[in-house]
Scaffold this motif. Sequence first.
Motif, mmCIF file in Angstrom:
data_model
loop_
_atom_site.group_PDB
_atom_site.id
_atom_site.type_symbol
_atom_site.label_atom_id
_atom_site.label_comp_id
_atom_site.label_asym_id
_atom_site.label_seq_id
_atom_site.Cartn_x
_atom_site.Cartn_y
_atom_site.Cartn_z
ATOM 1 N N CYS A 65 -6.212 8.968 -4.023
ATOM 2 C CA CYS A 65 -5.530 7.706 -4.391
ATOM 3 C C CYS A 65 -6.240 6.346 -3.963
ATOM 4 N N SER A 66 -5.971 5.337 -4.878
ATOM 5 C CA SER A 66 -6.738 4.291 -4.500
ATOM 6 C C SER A 66 -5.987 3.552 -3.690
ATOM 7 N N GLY A 67 -4.459 3.970 -3.467
ATOM 8 C CA GLY A 67 -3.361 3.045 -2.692
ATOM 9 C C GLY A 67 -2.492 2.253 -3.582
ATOM 10 N N ASN A 68 -2.993 1.900 -4.799
ATOM 11 C CA ASN A 68 -2.092 1.071 -5.693
ATOM 12 C C ASN A 68 -1.316 1.935 -6.637
ATOM 13 N N GLU A 69 -1.517 2.985 -6.498
ATOM 14 C CA GLU A 69 -0.555 3.918 -7.548
ATOM 15 C C GLU A 69 1.051 3.980 -7.338
ATOM 16 N N ARG A 70 1.731 3.919 -8.122
ATOM 17 C CA ARG A 70 3.200 4.019 -8.168
ATOM 18 C C ARG A 70 3.830 5.256 -7.399
ATOM 19 N N THR A 71 3.243 6.434 -7.910
ATOM 20 C CA THR A 71 3.759 7.593 -7.171
ATOM 21 C C THR A 71 2.294 8.372 -7.030
ATOM 22 N N LEU A 72 2.483 9.662 -6.157
ATOM 23 C CA LEU A 72 1.457 10.469 -5.802
ATOM 24 C C LEU A 72 0.917 11.075 -7.129
ATOM 25 N N GLY A 73 1.913 11.295 -8.143
ATOM 26 C CA GLY A 73 1.394 12.174 -9.249
ATOM 27 C C GLY A 73 0.551 11.342 -9.925
ATOM 28 N N ASP A 74 0.425 9.987 -9.898
ATOM 29 C CA ASP A 74 -0.243 8.952 -10.472
ATOM 30 C C ASP A 74 -1.799 9.069 -10.141
ATOM 31 N N CYS A 75 -2.018 9.689 -8.881
ATOM 32 C CA CYS A 75 -3.337 9.623 -8.317
ATOM 33 C C CYS A 75 -4.118 10.664 -8.804
#
Length: 204
Positions: A168-178
């Motif tokens: 993750c970059s830290g800016n994703e809305r959900t963990l599944g977006d990483c």
Amino acid sequence: MNDFLLGDVRLSSGRLEILYNNEWGTVCSDNFDNIDAQVACKQLGYRKGIVLGKMEATVPLRIWLDKLECIGWEHKLIDCSHIDWGNHTCSNDSAVGIRCYEGQGDVRIKSRRLEIHYNGTWGTVCDDDFDDRDATVACKQLGYNSGVSLGETVGYGIGRTWLDNLKCSGNERTLGDCPSSGWGVEDCNHTEDVGIKCLNSSDG
């Protein structure tokens, strides 16, 4: 000895119950809406909740809470506005019932272990490459400000390991977006289940 604490909640055949003074009791359905249900369900580790209406208690219980008014940001039902414990204008057939459910990619923390919901079941997340940025995305998904990784220092989970090699970059809305290896693509066992701790800005 049990592990329940003041204000803990549980569901009994759909009926919402809350612990006060070491005694389980019910919550009155007066003014209880889907926002209140969602707070209770989040406290139980779910993402969403809806009101089912009045449910009579098969075994009479104390009615602990009435006139609840949650805003939606609360982490526990006792954080919501309500009249004094045990004060109510309800009968036992006015206990509120709720239904909790998850969405694809919803997360929860169970005994400090991070778990994620996919394909109808809860599973774990591997600690490979998992860092505080990944933990922060998961914690923000749960309504916190940030998070830290506890590594593989938590108890073993069961079932599938759903995610591995998260980046993750830290800016994703959900963990599944990483970015990751993909759902269910992993080379881990449950000794590598990752744990996290979620924080708000006021936490030490």
